[in-house]
Write an enzyme that holds these catalytic residues in place. Structure first.
Site, PDB file in Angstrom:
ATOM      1  N   CYS A 376       0.596  15.243  -1.422  1.00 58.40           N
ATOM      2  CA  CYS A 376       0.162  13.994  -1.631  1.00 58.40           C
ATOM      3  C   CYS A 376      -0.862  13.982  -0.144  1.00 58.40           C
ATOM      4  O   CYS A 376      -1.976  14.357  -0.242  1.00 58.40           O
ATOM      5  CB  CYS A 376       1.207  12.792  -1.547  1.00 58.40           C
ATOM      6  SG  CYS A 376       0.607  11.446  -2.206  1.00 58.40           S
ATOM      7  N   HIS A 498       3.818  14.387  -6.345  1.00 56.93           N
ATOM      8  CA  HIS A 498       5.133  14.929  -5.328  1.00 56.93           C
ATOM      9  C   HIS A 498       5.829  15.641  -6.228  1.00 56.93           C
ATOM     10  O   HIS A 498       6.957  15.057  -6.899  1.00 56.93           O
ATOM     11  CB  HIS A 498       5.796  13.587  -4.811  1.00 56.93           C
ATOM     12  CG  HIS A 498       5.110  12.669  -4.161  1.00 56.93           C
ATOM     13  ND1 HIS A 498       5.359  12.694  -2.522  1.00 56.93           N
ATOM     14  CD2 HIS A 498       4.295  11.650  -4.242  1.00 56.93           C
ATOM     15  CE1 HIS A 498       4.575  11.930  -2.078  1.00 56.93           C
ATOM     16  NE2 HIS A 498       3.888  11.227  -3.071  1.00 56.93           N
ATOM     17  N   GLU A 500       8.500  17.324  -5.272  1.00 55.13           N
ATOM     18  CA  GLU A 500       9.723  17.373  -4.814  1.00 55.13           C
ATOM     19  C   GLU A 500      10.783  16.387  -5.612  1.00 55.13           C
ATOM     20  O   GLU A 500      11.868  16.683  -5.748  1.00 55.13           O
ATOM     21  CB  GLU A 500       9.898  16.817  -3.516  1.00 55.13           C
ATOM     22  CG  GLU A 500       9.472  15.260  -2.963  1.00 55.13           C
ATOM     23  CD  GLU A 500       7.832  15.095  -2.579  1.00 55.13           C
ATOM     24  OE1 GLU A 500       7.084  16.047  -3.247  1.00 55.13           O
ATOM     25  OE2 GLU A 500       7.599  14.204  -2.244  1.00 55.13           O
TER      26      GLU A 500
HETATM   27  N1  GLN Z   1      -1.792   7.548   1.958  1.00 60.34           N
HETATM   28  C1  GLN Z   1      -2.192   8.407   0.853  1.00 60.34           C
HETATM   29  C2  GLN Z   1      -2.500   7.286  -0.326  1.00 60.34           C
HETATM   30  O1  GLN Z   1      -2.206   6.347  -0.713  1.00 60.34           O
HETATM   31  C3  GLN Z   1      -1.248   9.406   0.451  1.00 60.34           C
HETATM   32  C4  GLN Z   1       0.231   8.798  -0.100  1.00 60.34           C
HETATM   33  C5  GLN Z   1       1.260   9.531  -0.217  1.00 60.34           C
HETATM   34  O2  GLN Z   1       1.371  10.460   0.668  1.00 60.34           O
HETATM   35  N2  GLN Z   1       2.313   9.083  -0.755  1.00 60.34           N
HETATM   36  O3  GLN Z   1      -3.158   7.934  -1.334  1.00 60.34           O
END
Ligand code: GLN
Length: 527
Positions: A376, A498, A500
């Protein structure tokens, strides 16, 4: 439907969630279908707006629910997919009741905690327990974990609802398990007094405990068991010792040895014996190798990255590799620390703090060919780093935190969003994978599903320049970049999603398997 209610005594953070999840696993091993509901007595509607440093990771469900991390434990232990309805909060319950009141559903009555809030809680528990989580069918047994500690003001309406539900259910359709702390004194003797008090508090609320799970540093001896049994009116076989052990996945085995499942089966009139031992085989596979992975984190607390820690463990077990984690502070990353590790993982995150340390770590991994897994925010930063140091856009940034040239920009549908709760791009979305890529080698599928939680994305205007310079977007959802990998690097793999959250002990996540394999190769131990 049979219900197992789990309450907590003395203090929070005892591993009530792991006990609940382990009970579910023991019953699944006997061939029953088990689901779980987590009650969080706070006023937040969900965990989405909560600071993970205080409450631990925000777990993301397939339907986009942002929930308590215990639901992650349930999904991993029970190998099912839950939805938002399986996490009940005071905020959700009150919102439903107030909406009904505004519609006039209560026909002029005075709306009160009892019966209106408690009825709503019971409806929420029942309807969540009936959700068809097993290939379109509901489970046989539902575990209901009441968060917090008996005696908290916030949990009162929930405990009252549990009391009412218990009296509405047949005796063989319900059991109450109380998880409590047995502290030890300076002589090392385990003290039962706090537990006696919390059992008494439960009784005053009309709740009678069937089983006590005593959490302690050392196992309970027979003297303590006898004492608890007589003082708390629970037969001795209902006093279960749960001493701290290093690996949470082995808790089910310990509880099985203690006879917990047997007692529950007697109470609930469940007749099947343990038949499925696959779980034990997987979680006890011997380690023959070891790797060290750096996680560049912004928060000191490991619970913030719980699912990542677990996903590394799952992949490690599959490869008979013990994965040790070195937590490195994003604001003070020392290159020599990174060089000592076999791989580097950059997790998700929000805001500007720690950004530069993470970008420097990515650069080092890229240049020195250290395996990198970015998740992410870690994906977005790998793109920023490439834009800065390979494309030469020296002020490349994300519009979330920077003021230069944004190569990561807000998702079009997110512009103008005012409410922060539940409004990101959340939950399952498909990702289409290109052939002849690391992504395809890992997933062996052209279309995958993964969970998301973000507001920003790679600006499509930079995609072709980045690809020409060797950063390939091997997974996409239309114009949305989902996976980046670098040509000519042993393992430089970053994902907008994600992975995970979908990893299980019995089904580790492909990017994590690839990452641990690359770490082994770097160490000279892989193939
Ligand atoms: N802050 C980034 C976004 O909102 C990444 C979000 C995250 O890592 N969950 O796109």
């Amino acid at each position: 439907m049979k219900y197992i209610f789990i309450t907590g005594g003395v203090m929070s953070g005892l591993g009530k969630g792991i006990t609940a999840a382990s009970i579910g696993r023991l019953l699944k091993n006997r061939g029953y279908q088990v689901t779980a509901v987590k009650i969080d007595p706070y006023l937040n509607i969900d965990a989405g707006t909560m600071n993970p440093a205080q409450h631990g990771e925000v777990f993301v469900l397939h339907d986009g629910g942002e929930v308590d991390l215990d639901l992650g434990n349930y999904e991993r232990f029970l190998d099912i997919e839950l939805n938002s309805s399986h996490n009940i909060t005071t905020g959700k319950v009150y919102r439903m009741v107030i909406e009904k009141e505004r519609r006039g559903d209560y026909l002029g009555k005075t709306v009160q905690i009892i019966p209106h809030i408690t009825d709503q809680i019971k409806d929420c528990i029942r309807s969540a327990s009936e959700e068809p989580v097993y290939e379109g069918k509901p489970a046989d047994i539902c575990i209901v974990e009441v968060g917090g500690t008996v005696g908290d003001i916030e949990s009162m309406p929930f405990l009252e609802a549990v009391r009412q539900m218990r009296s509405e259910l047949a005796i063989s359709d319900r059991a109450l398990v109380h998880v409590t702390l047995m502290p030890s004194d300076s002589m090392g003797d385990l003290k039962t007094k706090p537990t006696q008090h919390s059992i008494k508090a439960l009784r005053e609320l009309g709740l009678f405990t069937d089983i006590i799970v005593g959490r302690s540093e050392r196992p309970l001896n027979s003297h303590t068991r006898k004492k608890l049994s007589s003082l708390c009116d629970i037969p001795q076989k209902g006093i279960i010792s749960a001493a701290t052990i290093p690996d949470i996945y082995q808790v089910p085995m310990e509880l099985e040895k203690e006879g917990l499942a047997e007692v529950l089966c007697q109470l609930l009139k469940l007749e099947k014996d343990e038949a499925d031992r696959e779980w034990y085989r997987v979680v006890t596979r011997e380690y023959t190798h070891r790797v060290t992975v750096a996680i560049i984190s912004k928060y000191g607390k490991e619970d913030v990255y719980l699912s990542i820690k677990e996903a590394l463990k799952h992949a490690g077990r599959k490869l008979s590799t013990e994965v040790s984690i070195r937590w490195l502070d994003a604001e003070r990353v020392d290159p020599s620390d990174l060089r000592e590790c076999d791989g580097v993982l950059i997790p998700g995150g929000f805001g500007v703090r720690g950004i530069n340390g993470k970008i420097d770590a990515i650069r080092l991994c890229r240049e020195e060919k250290i395996p990198l897994l970015g998740l992410c925010l870690g994906f977005q930063l790998s793109v920023v780093e490439y834009a800065r140091n390979v494309l030469g856009i020296s002020d490349a940034c994300s519009s979330e935190w920077g003021e230069g040239t944004p190569v990561i920009t807000i998702l079009p549908e997110q512009e103008g969003v005012e409410n922060l709760g539940g409004s990101m791009r959340l939950g399952d979305f498909p990702v289409y994978i290109s052939s002849d890529t690391t992504a395809y080698k890992l997933y062996r599928q052209r279309e995958i599903i993964e969970r998301h939680r973000h507001r920003y994305e790679v600006d499509p205007a930079y995609v072709s320049r980045l690809e020409e310079a060797g950063l390939i977007f091997s997974g996409r959802n239309k114009d949305r970049m989902e996976i980046a990998e670098m040509i000519g690097h042993p393992f430089f793999f970053t994902t907008q999603f994600h992975p995970e959250f979908r990893s299980r002990p019995t089904r580790p996540s492909p990017p994590f398997i690839g990452f641990v394999e690359a770490c082994l190769i770097k160490r000279g131990e892989g193939e």
